[in-house]
Design an enzyme around this catalytic site. Structure first.
Site, PDB file in Angstrom:
ATOM      1  CG  HIS A 191      15.223  95.108  22.570  1.00 32.71           C
ATOM      2  ND1 HIS A 191      16.113  95.773  23.543  1.00 32.71           N
ATOM      3  CD2 HIS A 191      14.888  95.864  21.884  1.00 32.71           C
ATOM      4  CE1 HIS A 191      16.186  97.131  23.066  1.00 32.71           C
ATOM      5  NE2 HIS A 191      15.499  96.988  22.022  1.00 32.71           N
ATOM      6  CB  THR A 247      11.461  99.398  17.207  1.00 25.73           C
ATOM      7  OG1 THR A 247      11.990  98.339  17.710  1.00 25.73           O
ATOM      8  CG2 THR A 247       9.813  98.728  16.907  1.00 25.73           C
ATOM      9  CG  ASP A 272      13.588  95.642  14.692  1.00 26.85           C
ATOM     10  OD1 ASP A 272      14.415  94.823  14.862  1.00 26.85           O
ATOM     11  OD2 ASP A 272      12.988  96.379  15.645  1.00 26.85           O
ATOM     12  CG  HIS A 273      16.774  97.395  14.625  1.00 29.21           C
ATOM     13  ND1 HIS A 273      17.321  96.784  15.916  1.00 29.21           N
ATOM     14  CD2 HIS A 273      15.495  98.094  15.080  1.00 29.21           C
ATOM     15  CE1 HIS A 273      16.406  96.721  16.750  1.00 29.21           C
ATOM     16  NE2 HIS A 273      15.486  97.509  16.526  1.00 29.21           N
ATOM     17  CD  GLU A 315      13.293  94.546  18.821  1.00 23.23           C
ATOM     18  OE1 GLU A 315      12.409  95.093  18.583  1.00 23.23           O
ATOM     19  OE2 GLU A 315      14.359  95.346  18.693  1.00 23.23           O
TER      20      GLU A 315
HETATM   21  C1  GP9 Z   1       9.861  98.909  22.808  1.00 21.09           C
HETATM   22  C2  GP9 Z   1      10.534  98.029  21.633  1.00 21.09           C
HETATM   23  C3  GP9 Z   1      11.759  98.172  21.253  1.00 21.09           C
HETATM   24  O1  GP9 Z   1       8.701  99.130  22.732  1.00 21.09           O
HETATM   25  O2  GP9 Z   1       9.533  98.292  20.285  1.00 21.09           O
HETATM   26  O3  GP9 Z   1      12.384  99.282  20.760  1.00 21.09           O
HETATM   27  P1  GP9 Z   1      13.968  99.301  19.885  1.00 21.09           P
HETATM   28  O4  GP9 Z   1      14.583  99.895  21.207  1.00 21.09           O
HETATM   29  O5  GP9 Z   1      14.083  98.303  19.284  1.00 21.09           O
HETATM   30  O6  GP9 Z   1      13.719 100.490  19.004  1.00 21.09           O
HETATM   31 MN    MN Z   2      13.740  96.963  17.594  1.00 19.21          MN
END
Ligand code: GP9
Ligand code: MN
Length: 656
Positions: free
Chosen positions: A416, A300, A475-476, A254
């Site tokens: 996150h 995500t 992911d980003h 993440e």
């Molecule tokens: C939530 C998680 C976060 O289930 O996958 O999503 P994001 O905020 O990174 O798009």
């Molecule tokens: Mn994410």
């Protein structure tokens, strides 16, 4: 005084207050919305008001006693809508949407066959207010005149409703920016804006989508197909099929950016384990250090979409949410059909976040392990959901159960925003920029690294490591431009426009059992390239499918990486917001070559083909080969381990 009490306006006000109390009771008693903090609590309480005023207020436009009857009818109608939602929620832990209602084949399964079973005797209490209104009406109607109220009165009422709604929306957007644009979770929309506003919102989005879909016809696919097929890159014969029959464990890091790899914070390695995968040759990983994320507002969800379909996300909102009724020809379905792979996603958050429970069925994902499959006790949960360490630990037995070969997607969560950990869980000496986002980021990245190290040990112990391809990706970005000051302090360099674009690199690493790792591979690539790469690793030719990326191991891989906003990066130069930059000298190129200018058009063309494909749902007109069987979403059921609402309510409160 008596006149006021018995008036139509009083009747209206009483009806609104009753509606308000009832809707709020529904929120509290029937839905588990994960409300936290005073702003959210306040909005949950406040949000029924505008719907009540606006809808019941319509009754005031009618004449005399009719106003009373209209208000009662409208209250009943609102109740029926809400109650349908409640019954639906009792089974699905999710809100009804037009999409679910129109998927008739799904509807039966969604409600578990018997609606009656989901109704409770105490539900009768929910109509007390309507009975009371009927009683009140019978008492006061005789005192009402037969004429219409002066038009300015009902209009003033509606204006009040609109003001209440605007205030609601303003406070919601302040607490959760881009709430409507990003479309992340029904739960959030209901929590902030209420069930009724959510229904209106859902209807608008659904109508927009279906009109685009209806306008498209099968001929539209030809152009897109020609483009995608012309872009196809033949596989590298040394790689083609080397992974056939092996499990795939795809690990989502993440918010993880590549600059963390090998980064030292005041002399401490932030991610020693990931670094060891990159550098220790015996681990046989190949690390792509010029790999970029291509996500937009879908974050995500965009990463998931791009990496399982080789289509771009949308420029606004999340295709996971708005295109959930589309036809896809996604990696899980392809490898499931052709090579018998069982696919599963593991994620310690609610199943409706990013609409996962719906879209996964379209991607052909066999099993979805979401929060209810994990121990979500207070110690295990932080921020969005399950902490990464218990997440990986509890996933091992689930992984062991899966029929092999499997394609397992593990989505981590702790790293996150706002990057927080529990007491005593931070193991680095913290940075001191004073920006808690940046300072926290290194700690949660380290926590993720530790969780991963343990997961590898457990995988080996479970006998899963040796026969599994392991693919790890970020992911980003985690740190946005808003934190440039602190980031400059940490990196010791200015974050220019180009540097910011360079920071959009995320790691991509892959280990294929029995195949020597390449160490660091400098090919420029993006998420869009993952599906064709994996297909070729498994020995499935990508050329039949409509994919926008190309195999990263191929000698013919296209090494330009488009971003969703039309910017792009190639090995030599970057195009950012109208300017070209030389990647080596970092200078602006004032006179871009023909080729550079052409590339800009190619990128826009590519993005527009992908949009066309998603907006027109064009894959419904496309058959990749004679082996392909269209995915039937109603075959998938993830709700087997459905907990009662009370159980869900009892689980650790999680903040979104
Ligand atoms: C939530 C998680 C976060 O289930 O996958 O999503 P994001 O905020 O990174 O798009
Ligand atoms: Mn994410």
């Amino acid at each position: 005084m008596k006149k006021i009490i018995y008036s139509r306006m009083s009747f209206f006000v009483i009806a609104v207050v009753l509606f308000w109390i009832k809707t709020y009771s529904f929120y509290k008693l029937e839905f588990s919305l994960g409300v936290k903090g005073t702003v959210q609590e306040f909005l949950l309480f406040f949000n029924p008001l505008s719907s009540g005023i606006l809808i019941l207020g319509l009754g005031l436009f009618t004449k005399g006693r009719r106003s009373g009857r209209a208000i009662i009818y409208l209250s009943t109608l609102l109740f029926l809508i809400q109650y349908a939602n409640v019954v639906y929620y009792r089974f699905n832990s999710d809100f009804m949407t037009l999409a679910t209602l129109t998927q008739t084949s799904n509807f039966g399964t969604s409600l578990g066959g018997s609606i009656l079973d989901l109704m409770e005797p105490y539900d009768l209490l929910y109509i007390i207010d309507i009975l009371f209104l009927l009683f009140l009406y019978s008492k006061v109607k005789g005192k009402w005149t037969t004429d219409r109220l002066k038009l300015r009165i009902p209009i003033a009422v509606l204006v009040t409703g609109i003001l209440a709604f605007s205030l609601n929306l303003h406070l919601a957007e302040k607490d959760r920016p881009q709430l409507l644009k990003r479309t992340f979770d029904r739960n959030y929309l209901v929590k902030y804006l209420g069930t009724y506003n959510f229904i209106v919102y859902d209807a608008v989005v659904s109508l927009q989508n279906s009109s685009q879909r209806v306008m498209a016809d099968s001929s539209a696919i030809v152009e897109v197909e020609n483009y995608a097929k012309a872009k196809y890159a033949e596989s590298n014969p040394e790689i083609f099929g080397v992974g056939q029959g092996k499990n795939i464990i795809k690990i989502h890091l993440e918010s993880f950016q590549s600059f963390l790899i090998d980064f030292e914070l005041n002399g401490q390695e932030v991610t020693p384990f990931l670094n060891s995968l990159v550098h220790d040759e015996t681990q046989d990983f190949t690390y792509f250090d010029n790999f970029f994320h291509q996500t937009e507002q879908g974050k995500t969800a965009d990463a998931e979409l791009i990496m399982d379909t080789s289509l771009y996300g949308l420029s606004q909102g999340s295709a996971f949410v708005t295109k959930a009724n589309n036809t896809f020809q996604a990696l899980p379905a392809i490898i499931g059909q052709q090579q018998g792979y069982t696919s599963a996603v593991f994620h310690g958050d609610g199943k409706s976040f990013w609409n996962r429970d719906k879209i996964y069925k379209r991607l052909g994902i066999d099993q979805f392990y979401y929060d209810l499959y994990y121990n979500m006790n207070e110690d295990n949960v932080i921020n969005y959901g399950l902490k990464d360490k218990p997440f990986f630990e509890e996933s091992i037995p689930l992984l062991k159960e899966l029929k092999q070969p499997f394609y397992a997607h593990m989505i981590t969560l702790t790293n996150h925003h706002p990057f927080v950990l529990g007491e005593g869980e931070a193991t680095l000496v913290p940075s001191q920029t004073g920006d808690s986002t940046v300072d926290g980021y290194f700690q949660t990245a380290r926590y993720l690294d530790e969780a991963l190290a343990k997961f590898f040990v457990d995988l080996k112990e479970a006998g899963l490591y040796d026969n599994s391809i392991i693919m790890i990706y970020g992911d980003h970005y985690g740190i946005s431009k808003n934190h440039n000051r602190a980031m400059q302090e940490i990196l010791g360099e200015e974050i220019t426009v180009l540097k910011n674009s360079e920071l959009q690199r995320v790691p991509f690493m892959i280990h294929i059992p029995g195949v020597e790792g390449q160490g660091t591979n400098h090919e420029y690539a993006g998420m869009i390239d993952v599906v064709p790469t994996l297909l070729h690793v498994l020995g499935i030719d990508a050329k039949d499918y409509l994919l926008f990326g190309t195999d990263m191991f191929s000698d013919h891989h296209r090494d330009f990486v488009p971003f969703r906003n039309g910017d792009f990066v190639t090995r030599e130069y970057s195009y950012i917001k109208g300017d070209y930059y030389d990647n080596t000298t970092k200078e602006v190129i004032y006179e871009p070559s023909e080729e550079m200018l052409k590339m800009k058009d190619t990128v826009l063309q590519e993005l527009s083909y992908s949009d066309k494909l998603l907006n027109g749902d064009l894959l419904r007109f496309y058959t990749p080969n004679e082996k392909w069987v269209p995915v039937n979403p109603s075959k998938y059921l993830y709700g087997k381990k459905q907990a009662s609402n009370a159980e869900v309510n009892g689980k650790a409160e999680k903040e979104k």
